[in-house]
Design an enzyme around this catalytic site. Structure first.
Site, short mmCIF file in Angstrom:
data_model
loop_
_atom_site.label_atom_id
_atom_site.label_comp_id
_atom_site.label_asym_id
_atom_site.label_seq_id
_atom_site.Cartn_x
_atom_site.Cartn_y
_atom_site.Cartn_z
N ASP A 34 42.48 -47.73 -10.60
CA ASP A 34 41.66 -46.99 -9.64
C ASP A 34 42.53 -46.24 -8.63
OD1 ASP A 34 39.30 -46.09 -8.54
OD2 ASP A 34 38.87 -47.94 -7.44
N GLY A 35 41.97 -45.17 -8.08
CA GLY A 35 42.63 -44.43 -7.01
C GLY A 35 43.24 -43.10 -7.44
N GLY A 37 41.74 -40.22 -7.88
CA GLY A 37 41.19 -39.13 -7.08
C GLY A 37 41.79 -39.09 -5.69
N ARG A 38 41.90 -40.27 -5.07
CA ARG A 38 42.46 -40.33 -3.71
C ARG A 38 43.95 -39.99 -3.71
NH1 ARG A 38 40.38 -46.07 -2.65
NH2 ARG A 38 39.85 -45.81 -4.86
N HIS A 51 44.01 -37.94 -12.40
CA HIS A 51 43.75 -38.57 -13.71
C HIS A 51 44.90 -38.26 -14.67
CE1 HIS A 51 39.91 -39.66 -12.25
NE2 HIS A 51 39.36 -38.46 -12.31
N GLU A 81 29.10 -46.25 -15.66
CA GLU A 81 28.59 -45.58 -14.45
C GLU A 81 29.35 -44.28 -14.15
OE1 GLU A 81 29.13 -49.06 -14.53
OE2 GLU A 81 26.98 -49.12 -14.95
N LEU A 145 51.77 -55.93 -28.83
CA LEU A 145 50.76 -55.85 -27.77
C LEU A 145 49.47 -55.19 -28.26
CD1 LEU A 145 50.12 -55.93 -24.59
CD2 LEU A 145 50.83 -53.53 -24.63
N ARG A 208 36.57 -54.96 -5.44
CA ARG A 208 35.34 -55.25 -6.19
C ARG A 208 35.61 -55.16 -7.69
NH1 ARG A 208 33.87 -50.56 -3.11
NH2 ARG A 208 34.39 -48.65 -4.24
C1 IPE Z 1 36.03 -48.42 -11.82
O1 IPE Z 1 36.42 -47.52 -10.84
C2 IPE Z 1 36.03 -47.76 -13.16
C3 IPE Z 1 37.33 -47.42 -13.71
C4 IPE Z 1 38.49 -47.67 -13.17
C5 IPE Z 1 37.30 -46.79 -15.00
P1 IPE Z 1 35.36 -46.67 -10.02
O2 IPE Z 1 36.14 -45.76 -9.15
O3 IPE Z 1 34.38 -46.04 -10.93
O4 IPE Z 1 34.62 -47.81 -9.19
P2 IPE Z 1 33.75 -47.72 -7.87
O5 IPE Z 1 32.73 -46.63 -8.06
O6 IPE Z 1 34.67 -47.39 -6.76
O7 IPE Z 1 33.16 -49.07 -7.72
C1 IPE Z 2 40.09 -44.17 -11.44
O1 IPE Z 2 40.30 -43.30 -10.38
C2 IPE Z 2 39.77 -43.47 -12.72
C3 IPE Z 2 38.37 -43.56 -13.12
C4 IPE Z 2 37.45 -44.23 -12.52
C5 IPE Z 2 38.01 -42.86 -14.32
P1 IPE Z 2 39.11 -42.68 -9.54
O2 IPE Z 2 38.71 -41.38 -10.16
O3 IPE Z 2 38.01 -43.64 -9.38
O4 IPE Z 2 39.82 -42.40 -8.17
P2 IPE Z 2 39.21 -42.65 -6.73
O5 IPE Z 2 38.74 -44.06 -6.69
O6 IPE Z 2 38.09 -41.68 -6.57
O7 IPE Z 2 40.36 -42.40 -5.80
MG MG Z 3 37.59 -45.06 -8.03
#
Ligand code: IPE
Ligand code: IPE
Ligand code: MG
Length: 254
Positions: A34-35, A37-38, A51, A81, A145, A208
């Site tokens: 995760d993260g 986008g940020r 990404h 989702e 793996l 979470r």
């Molecule tokens: C969880 O991250 C899904 C993946 C890493 C693929 P999200 O960014 O979708 O989760 P929320 O919306 O912050 O809970």
């Molecule tokens: C995780 O990064 C990748 C996916 C959920 C596909 P995010 O796209 O959720 O990045 P943030 O959480 O918005 O920073």
């Molecule tokens: Mg995210």
């Protein structure tokens, strides 16, 4: 093997060389990547640049897991989702497996990695599914793996479907409700055949589960970091595993 890991870490991250102890390597590590986008936002880049950069982390951590002797690495790549996101971002994410595998599949094969997918195939575009299925086919005989991509995966759907299958079997007289055990339920999950994760890692500071392996994580050790996925390195991975090794798992016992 551990000498090799230390010498690799020698390139700038010595302090983590000792983080991983010999033995007690988690068999199955699952990661909520995760993260992205940020990470991009802090650099003034479009979200999709995050990404794209995150793909390099996938490669890095796959190799790190393989070197440590982790047996299963499950990576949450796209949730059921995530379709709620803008169409252009979803399209970009759907093109990543193809791009990733075009670049990395040969090296994954050289490293004896077996690619698998855990998720709902029906909604994926053909080009995504074709790329993944080709990788699964080409690596099916590998014994190293298991790199398990959770792609269009969601725990609630997985469990609801499992309940439906059990109900259908019961209605058809194949099983009596009073005979149903956890094993019957597990056999109908997408993770069938894969041991439960020993360690769950989530990057980006979110605390979470986001609909990820909610049944399978019942007794997993959880490890969170504020680091965004594109910046997650082998050293962070080793830190997580080192901490895992220092924990005591009790499973409700003493
Ligand atoms: C969880 O991250 C899904 C993946 C890493 C693929 P999200 O960014 O979708 O989760 P929320 O919306 O912050 O809970
Ligand atoms: C995780 O990064 C990748 C996916 C959920 C596909 P995010 O796209 O959720 O990045 P943030 O959480 O918005 O920073
Ligand atoms: Mg995210």
């Amino acid at each position: 093997m551990f000498e090799r890991i230390r010498s690799r870490l020698g390139r700038g991250s010595q302090q983590t060389g000792a983080a991983v102890a010999e033995g007690n390597i988690p068999r199955h590590v699952a990661i909520i990547m995760d993260g992205n986008g940020r990470w991009a936002k802090t650099r003034g880049l479009p979200r999709v640049a995050g990404h794209h950069s995150g793909m390099k982390t996938v490669k890095r951590i796959t190799m790190a897991a393989s070197e440590l002797g982790v047996e299963y690495l499950t990576l949450y790549a796209f949730s059921t989702e995530n379709w709620k996101r803008p169409k252009a971002e979803v399209e970009f994410l759907m093109k990543l497996p193809q791009e990733f595998l075009a670049i990395e599949l040969d090296e994954l094969i050289e490293n004896n990695v077996q690619v698998r997918m855990m998720g709902y195939k029906e909604d994926l575009p053909d080009y995504t599914l074709d790329a993944v299925e080709q990788a699964v086919r080409r690596t099916a005989g590998n014994t190293g793996l298991v790199l398990n991509f959770a792609l269009n995966y969601g725990s609630r759907k997985e469990m609801t479907d499992a309940v439906r299958m059990l109900c259908e079997d019961a209605a058809a007289g194949l099983i009596r409700p009073e005979e149903i055990t956890e094993k019957h339920f597990e056999a109908r999950l997408l993770s069938n055949g894969i041991p439960d994760p020993d360690l769950l890692i989530r990057t980006s500071g979110e605390l979470r589960i986001s609909n990820f392996m909610m049944w399978q994580l019942a007794y997993s050790e959880l490890w969170f970091t504020d680091v965004y996925w594109p910046e997650f390195t082998e050293a962070h991975f080793h830190e997580a595993i080192g901490e895992y090794q220092r924990r005591t798992r009790r499973y409700g016992g003493l």
